[in-house]
Design an enzyme around this catalytic site. Structure first.
Site, PDB file in Angstrom:
ATOM      1  CG  HIS A  65      89.796  93.516 -16.856  1.00  0.00           C
ATOM      2  ND1 HIS A  65      88.316  94.095 -17.088  1.00  0.00           N
ATOM      3  CD2 HIS A  65      90.098  94.401 -15.613  1.00  0.00           C
ATOM      4  CE1 HIS A  65      87.813  94.670 -16.233  1.00  0.00           C
ATOM      5  NE2 HIS A  65      88.620  94.734 -15.326  1.00  0.00           N
ATOM      6  CB  CYS A  66      94.679  96.532 -18.442  1.00  0.00           C
ATOM      7  SG  CYS A  66      94.433  95.905 -16.940  1.00  0.00           S
ATOM      8  CB  ILE A  67      95.178  98.254 -23.039  1.00  0.00           C
ATOM      9  CG1 ILE A  67      96.417  97.855 -22.309  1.00  0.00           C
ATOM     10  CG2 ILE A  67      95.253  99.574 -23.922  1.00  0.00           C
ATOM     11  CD1 ILE A  67      96.971  98.997 -21.423  1.00  0.00           C
TER      12      ILE A  67
END
Length: 437
Positions: A273-275
């Site tokens: 979900h982040c990078i």
């Protein structure tokens, strides 16, 4: 009004406060367990009835969080609910909701906005609201602040507002919620003081910054740092491969330098979900200031191209055996976005599967952490995980190692694959049927 602040701080210090966690996913659930373990009463709030029912029955829906831990939490006072009226019972409201991008790579703030709108009728003096979702600098001030003050409460006097980004790393045995330092920025000094009181029992080290914007930018810098460096090493991989050099050998050698170098390894693309997502929050916000984030956008282009690069390597390998991808049976190993987890969000493995299928290949997968291909908003395969036996591996025209789970038997895979496309550098010794991608 100092009395309200002091009373709030005192409640947290005495562990008399009720902690409300809104959003019971990969971030909210570990946080709930931590507060429960140290003696706080915790109320979990989520719009997903199935999650709430599972938790109240002592069951987990996240692989690395055991049902036993959930059951223990329930026995010691944890409760989950879909009833937002119960916000009024809580002294702290920690928002752990998704912040995805839309199809134009613009922030989708609907989860944050809708959650804030859902809690605001039930806010009262003395509470603290903490946003943990990754987002662009200014979100807390622009979206949360006016909403929590609509009813007449004043942030920093009657109610307190902080931003404290999540730093969970599922599947990493070296860190847990308690041991990962917690960055906090408050809307005011009083907000920060209450925020520190909220988190200091649960987290070993608190890192205070000057504002919510600084805390929001801190989280983005952490993830942009990774995205840019992964983009760099992915580009280096393509160059090294053309030159007949093993990029994994090069990174290992460079990592022996005791200063000035951090090892990043290439892969089939970015997942989680982040990078793949968070850097574009800054790209979007920077446009408001007439700025272009060139490093972010370039690394995004490089990383986004990696599944296509893997597909090209697969087609080259099949071609060497006088086979076309169309009609070939291809087994993708690992469809979670990273090793040893069941998290499928933004997984490049799924994109590789779609590319194979679009070219006429017959795709299957094996993943010990994902027994059945889950329902996803943008992707669908009616598949279950293949068992890795000698006969089954040998029945495929090609095997693509996309996510290098520890549970895989790599010797078995190597011995019985007709063609093995290795995107993770798991096989270092050159072999005729192994292609590095």
């Amino acid at each position: 009004m100092a009395g309200i602040k002091q009373a709030s701080v005192a409640r947290f210090k005495r562990k008399e406060a009720i902690i409300g966690i809104v959003g019971l996913g990969y971030v909210g659930l570990p946080l709930m367990l931590r507060y429960n373990a140290i003696g706080f009463k915790v109320l979990g709030i989520d719009i997903d009835t199935s999650k709430v029912d599972a938790l109240n029955s002592g069951k987990s829906y996240i692989e690395h969080i055991s049902g036993e831990k959930i059951a223990q939490a329930c026995e010691s006072g944890f409760e989950a609910t879909t009833d937002f009226k119960r916000v009024a019972e809580c002294d702290a409201l920690i928002l752990c909701v998704p912040t995805p991008l839309n199809k134009y790579r613009e922030p989708d703030m609907s989860f944050v906005v809708n959650t804030t709108d859902a809690i605001k009728p039930f806010l009262r003096a003395g509470q603290i609201v903490s946003l943990e979702s990754t987002t662009y600098p200014g979100t807390t001030e622009e979206e949360l602040l006016p909403r929590i003050q609509e009813g007449g409460l004043r942030a920093g006097e009657d109610i307190f507002l902080v931003y404290s980004p999540e730093r969970e790393d599922p599947g990493n045995p070296n860190f847990e919620t308690r041991t990962i330092p917690k960055v906090i920025g408050g809307h005011t000094e009083a907000c920060l003081e209450v925020g520190v009181a909220l988190y200091e029992h649960a987290i070993d080290r608190i890192v205070s910054v000057s504002s919510t914007k600084a805390a929001e930018m801190t989280k983005l810098l952490e993830n942009i740092h990774r995205a840019v460096n992964i983009g760099l090493v992915n580009e280096m991989k393509v160059v090294a491969d053309r030159m007949g050099i093993d990029i994994f050998e090069v990174v290992d050698a460079a990592a022996t330098k005791p200063f000035g170098f951090t090892a990043y390894y290439p892969g089939p693309g970015l997942g989680g979900h982040c990078i793949p997502i968070d850097p574009f929050y800054l790209t979007w916000k920077a446009r408001e200031y007439g700025l272009h984030t060139r490093f972010i956008e370039l690394s995004g282009e490089v990383n986004k191209a990696m599944p296509e690069y893997v597909l090209g390597k697969l087609m080259d390998g099949l071609n060497q055996s006088a086979k076309a991808l169309k009609g070939s049976r291809v087994l993708v190993l690992g469809i979670a976005y990273k090793k040893n987890v069941d998290d499928m969000r933004e997984s490049p493995s799924v994109e590789i599967m779609e590319l194979i299928e679009a070219k006429g290949g017959v795709v299957a997968y094996s993943d010990p952490h994902v027994p059945v291909f889950p329902k996803m908003r943008e992707h669908h395969f009616d598949l279950v995980s293949e068992e890795l036996t000698e006969t089954n591996i040998a029945s495929f025209d090609a095997v693509v190692l996309a996510t290098d789970h520890d549970k895989f038997d790599y010797d078995l895979i190597c011995q019985h694959s007709k063609l093995l496309v290795d995107t993770r550098g798991k096989y270092r010794n050159p072999q005729v049927h192994i292609i590095k991608a």
